[in-house]
Each structure stands twice: as structure tokens, then as C-alpha cells.
Motif scaffolding. Sequence first.
Motif, PDB file in Angstrom:
ATOM      1  N   LEU A 105       0.624  -2.002  -0.075  1.00 21.85           N
ATOM      2  CA  LEU A 105       0.038   0.138  -0.337  1.00 21.85           C
ATOM      3  C   LEU A 105       1.109   1.155   0.239  1.00 21.85           C
ATOM      4  O   LEU A 105       0.378   2.457  -0.196  1.00 21.85           O
ATOM      5  CB  LEU A 105      -0.909  -0.079   1.312  1.00 21.85           C
ATOM      6  N   VAL A 106       1.763   1.390   1.046  1.00 24.18           N
ATOM      7  CA  VAL A 106       2.159   2.232   0.881  1.00 24.18           C
ATOM      8  C   VAL A 106       3.828   2.641  -0.080  1.00 24.18           C
ATOM      9  O   VAL A 106       4.392   3.483  -0.554  1.00 24.18           O
ATOM     10  CB  VAL A 106       3.597   2.692   2.316  1.00 24.18           C
ATOM     11  N   MET A 107       4.092   1.239  -0.420  1.00 26.02           N
ATOM     12  CA  MET A 107       5.130   0.804  -1.780  1.00 26.02           C
ATOM     13  C   MET A 107       5.681   1.464  -3.125  1.00 26.02           C
ATOM     14  O   MET A 107       4.533   1.613  -3.459  1.00 26.02           O
ATOM     15  CB  MET A 107       5.697  -0.660  -1.636  1.00 26.02           C
ATOM     16  N   PRO A 108       6.872   1.873  -2.936  1.00 25.84           N
ATOM     17  CA  PRO A 108       6.780   2.972  -4.657  1.00 25.84           C
ATOM     18  C   PRO A 108       6.749   1.467  -5.898  1.00 25.84           C
ATOM     19  O   PRO A 108       7.235   0.564  -5.356  1.00 25.84           O
ATOM     20  CB  PRO A 108       7.629   3.600  -4.615  1.00 25.84           C
ATOM     21  N   GLU A 109       5.362   2.074  -6.513  1.00 26.51           N
ATOM     22  CA  GLU A 109       5.613   1.067  -7.779  1.00 26.51           C
ATOM     23  C   GLU A 109       6.994   0.527  -8.663  1.00 26.51           C
ATOM     24  O   GLU A 109       7.420  -0.472  -8.511  1.00 26.51           O
ATOM     25  CB  GLU A 109       4.361   1.148  -9.078  1.00 26.51           C
ATOM     26  N   VAL A 110       8.078   1.530  -8.602  1.00 29.93           N
ATOM     27  CA  VAL A 110       9.450   1.496  -8.828  1.00 29.93           C
ATOM     28  C   VAL A 110      10.087   0.389  -8.775  1.00 29.93           C
ATOM     29  O   VAL A 110      10.353  -0.388  -8.297  1.00 29.93           O
ATOM     30  CB  VAL A 110       9.697   2.505  -9.519  1.00 29.93           C
ATOM     31  N   ILE A 111      10.190   0.668  -6.720  1.00 32.22           N
ATOM     32  CA  ILE A 111      10.124  -0.605  -6.007  1.00 32.22           C
ATOM     33  C   ILE A 111       9.722  -1.911  -5.503  1.00 32.22           C
ATOM     34  O   ILE A 111      10.177  -2.733  -6.018  1.00 32.22           O
ATOM     35  CB  ILE A 111      11.035   0.199  -4.248  1.00 32.22           C
ATOM     36  N   THR A 112       8.086  -1.496  -5.414  1.00 34.60           N
ATOM     37  CA  THR A 112       7.389  -2.785  -6.221  1.00 34.60           C
ATOM     38  C   THR A 112       7.879  -3.788  -7.472  1.00 34.60           C
ATOM     39  O   THR A 112       8.454  -5.254  -7.311  1.00 34.60           O
ATOM     40  CB  THR A 112       6.201  -3.401  -5.923  1.00 34.60           C
ATOM     41  N   GLY A 113       8.151  -3.161  -8.473  1.00 35.43           N
ATOM     42  CA  GLY A 113       7.691  -4.117 -10.175  1.00 35.43           C
ATOM     43  C   GLY A 113       9.855  -3.897 -10.019  1.00 35.43           C
ATOM     44  O   GLY A 113       9.925  -5.779 -10.578  1.00 35.43           O
ATOM     45  N   LEU A 114      10.536  -3.689  -9.272  1.00 40.25           N
ATOM     46  CA  LEU A 114      12.226  -3.520  -9.191  1.00 40.25           C
ATOM     47  C   LEU A 114      12.377  -5.219  -8.635  1.00 40.25           C
ATOM     48  O   LEU A 114      13.153  -5.738  -8.924  1.00 40.25           O
ATOM     49  CB  LEU A 114      13.315  -2.389  -9.560  1.00 40.25           C
ATOM     50  N   SER A 115      11.856  -5.283  -7.328  1.00 40.10           N
ATOM     51  CA  SER A 115      12.046  -6.297  -6.769  1.00 40.10           C
ATOM     52  C   SER A 115      11.667  -7.242  -6.957  1.00 40.10           C
ATOM     53  O   SER A 115      12.128  -8.828  -6.530  1.00 40.10           O
ATOM     54  CB  SER A 115      11.692  -5.741  -5.055  1.00 40.10           C
ATOM     55  N   LEU A 116      10.073  -7.506  -7.449  1.00 39.95           N
ATOM     56  CA  LEU A 116       9.346  -8.738  -8.127  1.00 39.95           C
ATOM     57  C   LEU A 116      10.554  -9.084  -9.330  1.00 39.95           C
ATOM     58  O   LEU A 116      10.657 -10.263  -9.800  1.00 39.95           O
ATOM     59  CB  LEU A 116       8.031  -8.373  -8.666  1.00 39.95           C
ATOM     60  N   LEU A 117      11.020  -8.329 -10.011  1.00 39.32           N
ATOM     61  CA  LEU A 117      11.908  -9.120 -11.805  1.00 39.32           C
ATOM     62  C   LEU A 117      12.983  -9.712 -10.858  1.00 39.32           C
ATOM     63  O   LEU A 117      13.831 -10.827 -11.400  1.00 39.32           O
ATOM     64  CB  LEU A 117      12.092  -7.142 -12.353  1.00 39.32           C
ATOM     65  N   LEU A 118      13.738  -8.491  -9.997  1.00 39.02           N
ATOM     66  CA  LEU A 118      14.774  -9.807  -9.140  1.00 39.02           C
ATOM     67  C   LEU A 118      14.781 -10.882  -8.945  1.00 39.02           C
ATOM     68  O   LEU A 118      15.063 -11.760  -8.632  1.00 39.02           O
ATOM     69  CB  LEU A 118      15.612  -8.291  -8.660  1.00 39.02           C
ATOM     70  N   LEU A 119      13.307 -10.499  -7.981  1.00 36.08           N
ATOM     71  CA  LEU A 119      13.018 -11.935  -7.590  1.00 36.08           C
ATOM     72  C   LEU A 119      12.832 -13.416  -8.214  1.00 36.08           C
ATOM     73  O   LEU A 119      12.711 -14.066  -8.513  1.00 36.08           O
ATOM     74  CB  LEU A 119      11.762 -12.063  -6.450  1.00 36.08           C
ATOM     75  N   PHE A 120      12.389 -12.513  -9.319  1.00 33.58           N
ATOM     76  CA  PHE A 120      11.381 -14.014 -10.451  1.00 33.58           C
ATOM     77  C   PHE A 120      13.265 -14.640 -11.251  1.00 33.58           C
ATOM     78  O   PHE A 120      13.054 -15.135 -11.585  1.00 33.58           O
ATOM     79  CB  PHE A 120      10.942 -13.342 -11.307  1.00 33.58           C
TER      80      PHE A 120
END
Length: 270
Positions: A105-120
Amino acid sequence: MKRGWILPVLAGLGFVFLYAPIVALVVFSFNESRLVTVWAGFSTRWYVALVNDRQILQAAWVSLQVAVASATLATVLGVLAAFVLARLGRFRGRLLLTGMTAAPLVMPEVITGLSLLLLFVAMEGVLGWPGGRGMTTLIIAHTTFCLAFVAVIAQSRLRDMDDSLEEAARDLGAGPVRVFFDITLPVIAPALVAGWLLAFTLSLDDLVIASFVSGPGASTLPMVVFSKVRLGVSPDVNALATIIIAVVAVSIAIAGVILYRQARRRDQGG
């Protein structure tokens, strides 16, 4: 006396500021000219061009598939998380679960997208799954950030729910599972519908996270529209936006009619 006309004028200016661009967009979607700022006569040529645009149609189909799947998964997982937080009281790991649920809810979408990309990427290197970026990674990513919104809505409804209904069902011999499906689930059903619709809208509208986790052949509609707009606004984009506005308006009207009929039935029954 001043208050009598100042507030309506300010409200009117606010509505004009919000809706005048939308009206202009709808009007120019029927423009004959290729230039979106020059009116050359009424025409539906851009709607015909939109129907024949396979890139737009494929992107719309991908967005619908991802939105339905991610909204459904987010609703199921969000309800489970909300039920644990609202019904189990204090337990070890509650603070961690609360933080993980609320983080998107509070995490910037850029951070969320980048972290998910690194996870995948890490998962593909270690487990061999998922094999590249595509529909699967899009659904997982959208489920991750939509889950938080559903959990907040469901948790709020569970906290406002009358616990005596569940207690009465238990006193009559119903087990926890039957109480959940026969009592709790029907009571919180409106909140679940609202959560699903919100998750569906967020997934359908997402651009930033999808840009990180999508791959070839899995471009969503916002990604395709954004790529077109970067080269200049074209009339077929106006036509696409008009269709979306019409679908949303019809959906809101249908929902309003249903809610009105339900309220009228309750009033008549009372």
C-alpha cells in the motif's frame, strides 16, 4: 449571500476541470482528421481502425486475463489474511504478517516492480521457474500488490461484523468451516465484491509494475497505449479511451440500478 453562490461556482469549476478533457477526448474520437486537435468532420473511421488493430486487441485480451486471474487470487488470499488478522487475536508473527500485508500500500510501484523482477530472475536461476517473463509473472506480481487492498477492505468488514451470529451458529453445532461458509462469507460478500472489483481495476490500470515483469507477447493494454502516446496521441487511442469510458459508465449504471433495487426491497420488507 456570498456563500450561496461561491460554493456552487467552485463546485462547477471543479467538475469542468475534471470532465472537460474527457468530453474533448470523446468528441475528437469521432474526428475525421488524423490530427487530434483539428476538427475535420464527424467520422467513425478510428473505431474501425481500432477493431482491426491486432496489437491493441491482443493487449486488451492479455490485460483482461491477467486482471481476472490476479483479482480472483488476490481476493482469496486477501480474505484469508484478513480473517487471520481479524479473528485470531495476538499470535507470534502477527506484526510481521500485518507489515507484509500493508507494505504494497505504501511501497512505490517502481520499487515493487524492481524487487519482483529480481525475485523472478533469482527463482529462474535456482528453480528454473518461471521460465522467462510473461503471463505467469504478471499474474503473480499483480496478485501481490492487489492482495493488500482486498485484505484492508475484508478486514474492515470483519471487524464491523456482529460476532454473535458466528457464536450462535457454533452453539447450534456448526463447525468452524461451516460457520465460515454459511455465516461469515455471505455477510462479508459485498466487501469481497468491492475488493475484487478494486483489484481488477488496479490490475487493468497498472503500467509501472507490468513494465518490469512482462515479457515478449505479454504486453498489457496500458503498456501498448503508453508506447503509442510517446510517439504522439493518435485518434485510435481516443477511440479506445472512449470505449473504456463507455464500459465503465454502463457498469456503474448497472451497479447503481442493482443497489437501488436492493435498497427498495429492504425498505418494502421493513
